[in-house]
Structures are given as C-alpha cells and as structure tokens.
Design a protein around this motif. Sequence first.
Motif, PDB file in Angstrom:
ATOM      1  N   ALA A  57       0.838  -1.208   0.000  1.00 29.57           N
ATOM      2  CA  ALA A  57       0.000   0.000   0.000  1.00 29.57           C
ATOM      3  C   ALA A  57       0.869   1.253   0.000  1.00 29.57           C
ATOM      4  O   ALA A  57       0.567   2.226  -0.710  1.00 29.57           O
ATOM      5  CB  ALA A  57      -0.935  -0.005   1.200  1.00 29.57           C
ATOM      6  N   LEU A  58       1.952   1.222   0.774  1.00 29.32           N
ATOM      7  CA  LEU A  58       2.886   2.355   0.778  1.00 29.32           C
ATOM      8  C   LEU A  58       3.495   2.553  -0.605  1.00 29.32           C
ATOM      9  O   LEU A  58       3.599   3.679  -1.103  1.00 29.32           O
ATOM     10  CB  LEU A  58       4.004   2.128   1.801  1.00 29.32           C
ATOM     11  N   TRP A  59       3.899   1.462  -1.216  1.00 38.41           N
ATOM     12  CA  TRP A  59       4.512   1.495  -2.541  1.00 38.41           C
ATOM     13  C   TRP A  59       3.537   2.077  -3.562  1.00 38.41           C
ATOM     14  O   TRP A  59       3.887   2.947  -4.358  1.00 38.41           O
ATOM     15  CB  TRP A  59       4.936   0.070  -2.892  1.00 38.41           C
ATOM     16  N   GLN A  60       2.289   1.599  -3.532  1.00 36.81           N
ATOM     17  CA  GLN A  60       1.292   2.070  -4.490  1.00 36.81           C
ATOM     18  C   GLN A  60       0.977   3.551  -4.307  1.00 36.81           C
ATOM     19  O   GLN A  60       0.872   4.300  -5.280  1.00 36.81           O
ATOM     20  CB  GLN A  60       0.018   1.245  -4.385  1.00 36.81           C
ATOM     21  N   ALA A  61       0.830   3.977  -3.066  1.00 32.38           N
ATOM     22  CA  ALA A  61       0.537   5.390  -2.810  1.00 32.38           C
ATOM     23  C   ALA A  61       1.701   6.272  -3.257  1.00 32.38           C
ATOM     24  O   ALA A  61       1.493   7.352  -3.817  1.00 32.38           O
ATOM     25  CB  ALA A  61       0.246   5.612  -1.324  1.00 32.38           C
ATOM     26  N   THR A  62       2.913   5.797  -3.044  1.00 35.74           N
ATOM     27  CA  THR A  62       4.091   6.561  -3.446  1.00 35.74           C
ATOM     28  C   THR A  62       4.175   6.673  -4.966  1.00 35.74           C
ATOM     29  O   THR A  62       4.394   7.757  -5.508  1.00 35.74           O
ATOM     30  CB  THR A  62       5.370   5.919  -2.881  1.00 35.74           C
ATOM     31  N   LEU A  63       3.999   5.553  -5.649  1.00 35.83           N
ATOM     32  CA  LEU A  63       4.054   5.581  -7.116  1.00 35.83           C
ATOM     33  C   LEU A  63       2.925   6.415  -7.714  1.00 35.83           C
ATOM     34  O   LEU A  63       3.091   7.014  -8.780  1.00 35.83           O
ATOM     35  CB  LEU A  63       4.012   4.164  -7.674  1.00 35.83           C
ATOM     36  N   ALA A  64       1.785   6.458  -7.026  1.00 36.80           N
ATOM     37  CA  ALA A  64       0.655   7.270  -7.488  1.00 36.80           C
ATOM     38  C   ALA A  64       0.858   8.747  -7.144  1.00 36.80           C
ATOM     39  O   ALA A  64       0.025   9.582  -7.497  1.00 36.80           O
ATOM     40  CB  ALA A  64      -0.643   6.756  -6.875  1.00 36.80           C
ATOM     41  N   ARG A  65       1.954   9.037  -6.452  1.00 35.85           N
ATOM     42  CA  ARG A  65       2.271  10.409  -6.022  1.00 35.85           C
ATOM     43  C   ARG A  65       1.180  11.000  -5.121  1.00 35.85           C
ATOM     44  O   ARG A  65       0.912  12.199  -5.127  1.00 35.85           O
ATOM     45  CB  ARG A  65       2.545  11.319  -7.213  1.00 35.85           C
ATOM     46  N   ASP A  66       0.572  10.122  -4.333  1.00 36.53           N
ATOM     47  CA  ASP A  66      -0.442  10.554  -3.369  1.00 36.53           C
ATOM     48  C   ASP A  66       0.261  10.740  -2.029  1.00 36.53           C
ATOM     49  O   ASP A  66       0.283   9.838  -1.184  1.00 36.53           O
ATOM     50  CB  ASP A  66      -1.556   9.506  -3.280  1.00 36.53           C
ATOM     51  N   ALA A  67       0.840  11.912  -1.857  1.00 34.72           N
ATOM     52  CA  ALA A  67       1.670  12.181  -0.676  1.00 34.72           C
ATOM     53  C   ALA A  67       0.869  12.092   0.614  1.00 34.72           C
ATOM     54  O   ALA A  67       1.372  11.560   1.615  1.00 34.72           O
ATOM     55  CB  ALA A  67       2.329  13.551  -0.798  1.00 34.72           C
ATOM     56  N   LEU A 116      -1.823  10.260   1.311  1.00 39.12           N
ATOM     57  CA  LEU A 116      -2.089   8.866   1.630  1.00 39.12           C
ATOM     58  C   LEU A 116      -0.808   8.153   2.043  1.00 39.12           C
ATOM     59  O   LEU A 116      -0.793   7.414   3.029  1.00 39.12           O
ATOM     60  CB  LEU A 116      -2.733   8.146   0.444  1.00 39.12           C
ATOM     61  N   ALA A 117       0.274   8.387   1.313  1.00 40.37           N
ATOM     62  CA  ALA A 117       1.544   7.738   1.645  1.00 40.37           C
ATOM     63  C   ALA A 117       1.998   8.117   3.053  1.00 40.37           C
ATOM     64  O   ALA A 117       2.446   7.253   3.815  1.00 40.37           O
ATOM     65  CB  ALA A 117       2.617   8.103   0.620  1.00 40.37           C
ATOM     66  N   CYS A 118       1.862   9.374   3.415  1.00 43.36           N
ATOM     67  CA  CYS A 118       2.257   9.818   4.757  1.00 43.36           C
ATOM     68  C   CYS A 118       1.369   9.193   5.823  1.00 43.36           C
ATOM     69  O   CYS A 118       1.863   8.762   6.871  1.00 43.36           O
ATOM     70  CB  CYS A 118       2.220  11.345   4.849  1.00 43.36           C
ATOM     71  N   ASP A 119       0.068   9.135   5.558  1.00 45.79           N
ATOM     72  CA  ASP A 119      -0.850   8.506   6.508  1.00 45.79           C
ATOM     73  C   ASP A 119      -0.530   7.030   6.687  1.00 45.79           C
ATOM     74  O   ASP A 119      -0.499   6.518   7.818  1.00 45.79           O
ATOM     75  CB  ASP A 119      -2.301   8.665   6.052  1.00 45.79           C
ATOM     76  N   LEU A 120      -0.286   6.335   5.587  1.00 41.96           N
ATOM     77  CA  LEU A 120       0.036   4.911   5.651  1.00 41.96           C
ATOM     78  C   LEU A 120       1.355   4.671   6.374  1.00 41.96           C
ATOM     79  O   LEU A 120       1.476   3.737   7.176  1.00 41.96           O
ATOM     80  CB  LEU A 120       0.092   4.313   4.242  1.00 41.96           C
ATOM     81  N   ALA A 127       2.794   6.647   8.629  1.00 43.18           N
ATOM     82  CA  ALA A 127       2.618   6.946  10.052  1.00 43.18           C
ATOM     83  C   ALA A 127       1.926   5.782  10.765  1.00 43.18           C
ATOM     84  O   ALA A 127       2.338   5.385  11.859  1.00 43.18           O
ATOM     85  CB  ALA A 127       1.817   8.237  10.229  1.00 43.18           C
ATOM     86  N   GLU A 128       0.900   5.211  10.129  1.00 40.11           N
ATOM     87  CA  GLU A 128       0.200   4.068  10.726  1.00 40.11           C
ATOM     88  C   GLU A 128       1.123   2.861  10.807  1.00 40.11           C
ATOM     89  O   GLU A 128       1.122   2.138  11.804  1.00 40.11           O
ATOM     90  CB  GLU A 128      -1.061   3.729   9.918  1.00 40.11           C
ATOM     91  N   HIS A 129       1.914   2.631   9.780  1.00 42.23           N
ATOM     92  CA  HIS A 129       2.876   1.530   9.772  1.00 42.23           C
ATOM     93  C   HIS A 129       3.863   1.689  10.925  1.00 42.23           C
ATOM     94  O   HIS A 129       4.149   0.738  11.651  1.00 42.23           O
ATOM     95  CB  HIS A 129       3.601   1.499   8.428  1.00 42.23           C
ATOM     96  N   TYR A 130       4.368   2.893  11.116  1.00 45.88           N
ATOM     97  CA  TYR A 130       5.299   3.154  12.224  1.00 45.88           C
ATOM     98  C   TYR A 130       4.631   2.942  13.578  1.00 45.88           C
ATOM     99  O   TYR A 130       5.221   2.392  14.495  1.00 45.88           O
ATOM    100  CB  TYR A 130       5.858   4.576  12.147  1.00 45.88           C
ATOM    101  N   ARG A 131       3.367   3.417  13.721  1.00 45.40           N
ATOM    102  CA  ARG A 131       2.645   3.237  14.991  1.00 45.40           C
ATOM    103  C   ARG A 131       2.453   1.758  15.304  1.00 45.40           C
ATOM    104  O   ARG A 131       2.667   1.321  16.438  1.00 45.40           O
ATOM    105  CB  ARG A 131       1.283   3.937  14.944  1.00 45.40           C
ATOM    106  N   ARG A 132       2.050   0.993  14.304  1.00 46.72           N
ATOM    107  CA  ARG A 132       1.827  -0.437  14.526  1.00 46.72           C
ATOM    108  C   ARG A 132       3.137  -1.152  14.843  1.00 46.72           C
ATOM    109  O   ARG A 132       3.178  -2.024  15.708  1.00 46.72           O
ATOM    110  CB  ARG A 132       1.159  -1.059  13.302  1.00 46.72           C
ATOM    111  N   THR A 133       4.201  -0.760  14.144  1.00 48.09           N
ATOM    112  CA  THR A 133       5.507  -1.374  14.397  1.00 48.09           C
ATOM    113  C   THR A 133       5.991  -1.023  15.799  1.00 48.09           C
ATOM    114  O   THR A 133       6.473  -1.897  16.534  1.00 48.09           O
ATOM    115  CB  THR A 133       6.530  -0.924  13.336  1.00 48.09           C
ATOM    116  N   ALA A 134       5.848   0.228  16.191  1.00 51.42           N
ATOM    117  CA  ALA A 134       6.261   0.644  17.539  1.00 51.42           C
ATOM    118  C   ALA A 134       5.452  -0.089  18.600  1.00 51.42           C
ATOM    119  O   ALA A 134       6.003  -0.542  19.613  1.00 51.42           O
ATOM    120  CB  ALA A 134       6.113   2.152  17.700  1.00 51.42           C
TER     121      ALA A 134
END
Length: 60
Positions: free
Chosen positions: A19-29, A31-35, A37-44
């Motif tokens: 999902a991060l990869w797709q949002a980044t390639l779509a240049r949806d900054a 969404l990519a930032c939200d994803l 941040a959520e990835h980091y929160r879940r990992t933490a």
Amino acid sequence: MLQQCNVEHHRDIQAEHGALWQATLARDADLACDLLAEHYRRTAGFIESQMAAAPQVQTA
C-alpha cells in the motif's frame, strides 16, 4: 520469528508495504504519509509489546 509474531497479531506486513509502494508511485503524498505513520505506529506498538513481555535483565 517476527513474521510468526506478526501472524499472531493479524498483521500483513507485505500488504502494508504494498500500500505504501502504491501510494508513493501514485504520487499521493497525503495517503503515503498517513500509511507510513500508521505503519510506524503499529511497528512501535509491536516492539513495545515484545519488550514488555521480555524478561528483565539485571545488571551488576
């Protein structure tokens, strides 16, 4: 080991990265930032739960 723990916590790391990869390639900054941040929160949260469950080491 982490992959096994992730299964127990119902996390699909490959899907999160995809999902991060797709949002980044779509240049949806936004969404990519939200994803990310959520990835980091879940990992933490996962790391914190593993540290809390680990035996405490006493130093001399």
